[in-house]
Design a protein around this motif. Sequence first.
Motif, mmCIF file in Angstrom:
data_model
loop_
_atom_site.group_PDB
_atom_site.id
_atom_site.type_symbol
_atom_site.label_atom_id
_atom_site.label_comp_id
_atom_site.label_asym_id
_atom_site.label_seq_id
_atom_site.Cartn_x
_atom_site.Cartn_y
_atom_site.Cartn_z
ATOM 1 N N ASN A 27 0.909 -1.048 0.193
ATOM 2 C CA ASN A 27 -0.320 -0.079 -0.021
ATOM 3 C C ASN A 27 0.860 1.325 -0.275
ATOM 4 O O ASN A 27 0.630 2.404 -0.451
ATOM 5 C CB ASN A 27 -0.740 -0.066 1.335
ATOM 6 C CG ASN A 27 -1.977 0.895 0.879
ATOM 7 O OD1 ASN A 27 -2.111 1.384 0.144
ATOM 8 N ND2 ASN A 27 -2.109 1.311 2.290
ATOM 9 N N GLN A 29 1.056 4.158 -3.392
ATOM 10 C CA GLN A 29 0.740 5.792 -2.533
ATOM 11 C C GLN A 29 1.969 6.857 -3.127
ATOM 12 O O GLN A 29 2.592 7.525 -3.826
ATOM 13 C CB GLN A 29 0.456 6.201 -1.478
ATOM 14 C CG GLN A 29 -0.958 5.560 -0.842
ATOM 15 C CD GLN A 29 -1.340 6.639 -1.120
ATOM 16 O OE1 GLN A 29 -1.660 7.306 -1.709
ATOM 17 N NE2 GLN A 29 -2.590 5.742 -1.427
ATOM 18 N N PHE A 73 -7.747 11.822 -6.231
ATOM 19 C CA PHE A 73 -7.686 10.039 -6.099
ATOM 20 C C PHE A 73 -7.482 9.535 -5.089
ATOM 21 O O PHE A 73 -8.380 9.271 -3.752
ATOM 22 C CB PHE A 73 -6.576 9.709 -6.627
ATOM 23 C CG PHE A 73 -5.721 8.454 -6.302
ATOM 24 C CD1 PHE A 73 -6.696 7.628 -6.562
ATOM 25 C CD2 PHE A 73 -4.771 7.739 -4.845
ATOM 26 C CE1 PHE A 73 -6.237 6.455 -6.637
ATOM 27 C CE2 PHE A 73 -5.094 7.083 -4.855
ATOM 28 C CZ PHE A 73 -5.133 6.340 -5.684
ATOM 29 N N ASN A 74 -6.925 10.609 -3.888
ATOM 30 C CA ASN A 74 -6.878 10.646 -2.362
ATOM 31 C C ASN A 74 -8.288 10.969 -1.784
ATOM 32 O O ASN A 74 -8.997 10.083 -1.102
ATOM 33 C CB ASN A 74 -6.244 11.290 -1.111
ATOM 34 C CG ASN A 74 -4.729 10.169 -0.827
ATOM 35 O OD1 ASN A 74 -5.194 9.317 -1.369
ATOM 36 N ND2 ASN A 74 -4.164 10.806 -0.634
ATOM 37 N N ASN A 116 -10.771 8.124 -2.292
ATOM 38 C CA ASN A 116 -10.284 6.177 -2.355
ATOM 39 C C ASN A 116 -11.054 6.086 -0.612
ATOM 40 O O ASN A 116 -11.183 5.790 -0.468
ATOM 41 C CB ASN A 116 -8.743 6.010 -2.412
ATOM 42 C CG ASN A 116 -8.667 5.180 -2.030
ATOM 43 O OD1 ASN A 116 -8.820 4.004 -2.227
ATOM 44 N ND2 ASN A 116 -6.695 4.720 -1.598
ATOM 45 N N SER A 117 -10.923 7.947 0.384
ATOM 46 C CA SER A 117 -11.379 7.995 1.282
ATOM 47 C C SER A 117 -12.702 7.912 1.354
ATOM 48 O O SER A 117 -13.135 7.188 2.413
ATOM 49 C CB SER A 117 -11.271 8.705 2.164
ATOM 50 O OG SER A 117 -9.313 9.708 1.907
ATOM 51 N N GLY A 125 -14.489 5.830 -0.995
ATOM 52 C CA GLY A 125 -14.771 4.297 -0.587
ATOM 53 C C GLY A 125 -14.468 3.174 0.522
ATOM 54 O O GLY A 125 -14.934 2.688 1.043
ATOM 55 N N ILE A 178 -15.594 4.767 -8.150
ATOM 56 C CA ILE A 178 -15.771 4.416 -7.210
ATOM 57 C C ILE A 178 -16.947 4.146 -6.755
ATOM 58 O O ILE A 178 -17.650 2.953 -5.510
ATOM 59 C CB ILE A 178 -15.581 5.715 -6.481
ATOM 60 C CG1 ILE A 178 -14.408 5.500 -5.260
ATOM 61 C CG2 ILE A 178 -16.737 5.905 -5.474
ATOM 62 C CD1 ILE A 178 -13.121 4.146 -5.630
ATOM 63 N N GLN A 235 -16.843 0.399 -7.736
ATOM 64 C CA GLN A 235 -16.633 -0.236 -6.909
ATOM 65 C C GLN A 235 -16.681 -0.734 -5.866
ATOM 66 O O GLN A 235 -17.148 -1.925 -5.501
ATOM 67 C CB GLN A 235 -15.440 0.588 -6.996
ATOM 68 C CG GLN A 235 -14.192 -0.491 -5.375
ATOM 69 C CD GLN A 235 -13.396 0.333 -5.657
ATOM 70 O OE1 GLN A 235 -12.443 1.230 -5.768
ATOM 71 N NE2 GLN A 235 -12.514 -0.400 -4.639
#
Length: 140
Positions: A24, A28, A43-44, A47-48, A50, A123, A126
């Motif tokens: 991971n 990153q 992106f972050n 991702n957060s 998600g 997202i 996903q």
Amino acid sequence: MIKNKFLRNNILILILMNTGNVFNYLFQLTVGRNLTPEEYGAFNSLNSLGVLIATPIAVLPLVLSKFTVTFADQGLKKVRELFHISFKYLFLISVVAFALGSAGVPLIREYLNLETSIPVFIILLQMSFCLLIPVSMGIL
């Protein structure tokens, strides 16, 4: 004997989990080097989002595995029924969650200052599949 097996299994789990964390971290680093600061922030953020959506789903494999063990004593027919029923309901929940999330895409896109809605849809897709994975993992 049991104590040694218990320790060995826990050490193996510790090593595997930390190996996942190393990958991971490397991911990153790679993403951070290849994206602009704005793209990396988007992106972050996604991702957060998600991770926040997927966190409550983590309990499903434990619940399904408990019922699988209980039903396995009564025969595989009950386990098969458990799989079909839980997959059907989680699929319906997944479709409804995707539809509700799709309705909120403009708000999410605006809040995260994204230029396009495509990453938000990705997202959401996903996360819809994340609802289905715990069924098979819990029963296995």
